[in-house]
Design an enzyme around this catalytic site. Structure first.
Site, PDB file in Angstrom:
ATOM      1  N   GLU A   1      -1.747  -5.648   7.867  1.00 43.86           N
ATOM      2  CA  GLU A   1      -1.070  -5.016   9.004  1.00 43.86           C
ATOM      3  C   GLU A   1      -1.787  -5.530  10.250  1.00 43.86           C
ATOM      4  O   GLU A   1      -2.994  -5.327  10.416  1.00 43.86           O
ATOM      5  CB  GLU A   1      -1.107  -3.495   8.866  1.00 43.86           C
ATOM      6  CG  GLU A   1      -0.205  -3.043   7.738  1.00 43.86           C
ATOM      7  CD  GLU A   1       0.083  -1.546   7.713  1.00 43.86           C
ATOM      8  OE1 GLU A   1      -0.267  -0.846   8.688  1.00 43.86           O
ATOM      9  OE2 GLU A   1       0.663  -1.083   6.724  1.00 43.86           O
TER      10      GLU A   1
ATOM     11  N   LYS B   1      -1.452  -9.488   2.430  1.00 44.26           N
ATOM     12  CA  LYS B   1      -0.758  -9.089   3.671  1.00 44.26           C
ATOM     13  C   LYS B   1      -1.699  -8.201   4.473  1.00 44.26           C
ATOM     14  O   LYS B   1      -2.368  -7.332   3.890  1.00 44.26           O
ATOM     15  CB  LYS B   1       0.542  -8.338   3.369  1.00 44.26           C
ATOM     16  CG  LYS B   1       1.222  -7.807   4.640  1.00 44.26           C
ATOM     17  CD  LYS B   1       2.632  -7.335   4.399  1.00 44.26           C
ATOM     18  CE  LYS B   1       2.737  -5.915   3.910  1.00 44.26           C
ATOM     19  NZ  LYS B   1       2.153  -4.905   4.830  1.00 44.26           N
TER      20      LYS B   1
ATOM     21  N   ASP C   1      -1.206  -6.114  -0.632  1.00 39.55           N
ATOM     22  CA  ASP C   1      -1.264  -5.500   0.699  1.00 39.55           C
ATOM     23  C   ASP C   1      -2.677  -4.935   0.871  1.00 39.55           C
ATOM     24  O   ASP C   1      -3.121  -4.120   0.055  1.00 39.55           O
ATOM     25  CB  ASP C   1      -0.234  -4.355   0.702  1.00 39.55           C
ATOM     26  CG  ASP C   1       0.273  -4.032   2.082  1.00 39.55           C
ATOM     27  OD1 ASP C   1      -0.078  -4.733   3.033  1.00 39.55           O
ATOM     28  OD2 ASP C   1       1.066  -3.069   2.170  1.00 39.55           O
TER      29      ASP C   1
ATOM     30  N   ASP D   1       0.851  -1.198   0.000  1.00 37.26           N
ATOM     31  CA  ASP D   1       0.000   0.000   0.000  1.00 37.26           C
ATOM     32  C   ASP D   1       0.888   1.250   0.000  1.00 37.26           C
ATOM     33  O   ASP D   1       0.397   2.376  -0.127  1.00 37.26           O
ATOM     34  CB  ASP D   1      -1.018  -0.004   1.150  1.00 37.26           C
ATOM     35  CG  ASP D   1      -0.367   0.037   2.516  1.00 37.26           C
ATOM     36  OD1 ASP D   1       0.870  -0.120   2.615  1.00 37.26           O
ATOM     37  OD2 ASP D   1      -1.106   0.226   3.512  1.00 37.26           O
ATOM     38  N   SER D   2       2.221   1.042   0.069  1.00 44.75           N
ATOM     39  CA  SER D   2       3.157   2.145  -0.171  1.00 44.75           C
ATOM     40  C   SER D   2       2.993   2.701  -1.578  1.00 44.75           C
ATOM     41  O   SER D   2       3.536   3.758  -1.895  1.00 44.75           O
ATOM     42  CB  SER D   2       4.601   1.676   0.049  1.00 44.75           C
ATOM     43  OG  SER D   2       4.855   0.462  -0.640  1.00 44.75           O
TER      44      SER D   2
ATOM     45  N   GLU E   1       8.487  -4.877  10.958  1.00 44.52           N
ATOM     46  CA  GLU E   1       8.955  -3.570  10.470  1.00 44.52           C
ATOM     47  C   GLU E   1       9.461  -2.706  11.625  1.00 44.52           C
ATOM     48  O   GLU E   1       8.755  -2.507  12.629  1.00 44.52           O
ATOM     49  CB  GLU E   1       7.816  -2.853   9.715  1.00 44.52           C
ATOM     50  CG  GLU E   1       8.250  -1.497   9.176  1.00 44.52           C
ATOM     51  CD  GLU E   1       7.313  -0.898   8.135  1.00 44.52           C
ATOM     52  OE1 GLU E   1       6.345  -1.574   7.715  1.00 44.52           O
ATOM     53  OE2 GLU E   1       7.559   0.269   7.755  1.00 44.52           O
TER      54      GLU E   1
END
Ligand code: KIV
Length: 268
Positions: free
Chosen positions: A112, A110, A80, A41-42, A178
């Site tokens: 978070e 993925k 993501d 999502d970056s 992270e």
């Protein structure tokens, strides 16, 4: 590559993971032999011009994931899941995650992670949607935690170890860690039997992930834990400046870049 192949790599040859957001980049990353491509999502910061990852939508992730999947033959493609596409209503979360496999051809998602994703990880895994968990700094919570190193005191470090175990037990096939201290990453890596993939988490993880723009030197700056292995920004600037200068001085296009049709000479 399948999620189960990655799961078996804990303690073995280091696992490589890089982000990609478009087909040409994904093709290069895949051809280079990277094990996993994360459509992070970056993409919000790196490609879409947002200030953070928070505005990224499910549609945007599906579109970028599909482009990456079309260009990838070997690597595991992970979508993501964007902010608030999971974590509130389980039905919505399953539908959003399912879209990434059904419509965008991802191999896994993925999330978070936190206490709120343990049961969701179990459900998705049981449904056949492989889940990569993500602990430590989770940028989607930046308004609550800031974008700082996490797990720096004993209590929060213990919470991360516990959550890592819970996500492994719930079926996650790997875990991104992270921006946590290297000695915490080592503890987590020893505590679980799925691979840990570090970013700013030191050398003791089973693998590493970085954002492609930082690796190739495309972004303006790099995170302190990251490294530019190239200077694509410099190369792009040189090429664009050369183009502008040749157009302005008439050097481009030259004869070899142009073509003429003889019969047109009589038309005008
Ligand atoms: O979105 C992303 O690029 C990520 C990685 C930094 C792990 O989540």
């Amino acid at each position: 590559m399948r999620a189960k192949d990655i799961r078996e790599r804990a303690g073995e040859e280091p696992v490589t993971m890089l982000t990609a957001y478009d087909a040409p980049t994904a093709r290069l990353v895949d051809e280079t032999g990277v094990d996993m491509i994360l459509v992070g999502d970056s993409v919000g910061n790196t490609r879409l011009g947002y200030d953070s990852t928070l505005p990224v939508t499910v549609e945007e992730m599906a579109s970028h994931t599909a482009a990456v999947a079309r260009a990838t033959e070997e690597a595991l493609v992970i979508a993501d899941m964007p902010f608030l596409s999971y974590g509130a209503d389980e039905g919505d979360a399953v539908e959003n995650c399912g879209r990434m496999l059904k419509e965008a051809d991802a191999d896994a998602v993925k999330l978070e992670s936190g206490p709120h994703t343990v049961e969701l990880t179990r459900t998705l895994t049981e449904l056949g949607i492989p889940v990569q968990a993500h602990l430590g700094l989770t940028p989607q919570r930046e308004n609550e935690t800031g974008l700082f190193r996490q797990g720096t005191d004993a209590e929060s470090a213990r919470r991360i170890v516990d959550l890592a175990r819970e996500h492994e037990n719930a079926g996650a096939f790997s875990l991104v860690l992270e921006h946590v201290p290297a000695n915490l990453a080592r503890k987590v890596t020893e505590a679980i039997s799925i691979p840990t993939i570090g970013i700013g988490a030191g050398p003791h993880c089973d693998g590493q992930v970085l954002v492609i723009d930082e690796v190739i030197g495309l972004s303006e700056g790099t995170a302190p834990f990251s490294k530019a292995f190239g200077d694509v920004r410099g190369e792009m600037t040189d090429a664009i400046e050369a183009y502008v200068s040749e157009v302005e001085n008439g050097e481009y296009p030259a004869e070899k870049h142009s073509h003429y049709e003889e019969e047109l000479d009589d038309v005008y």
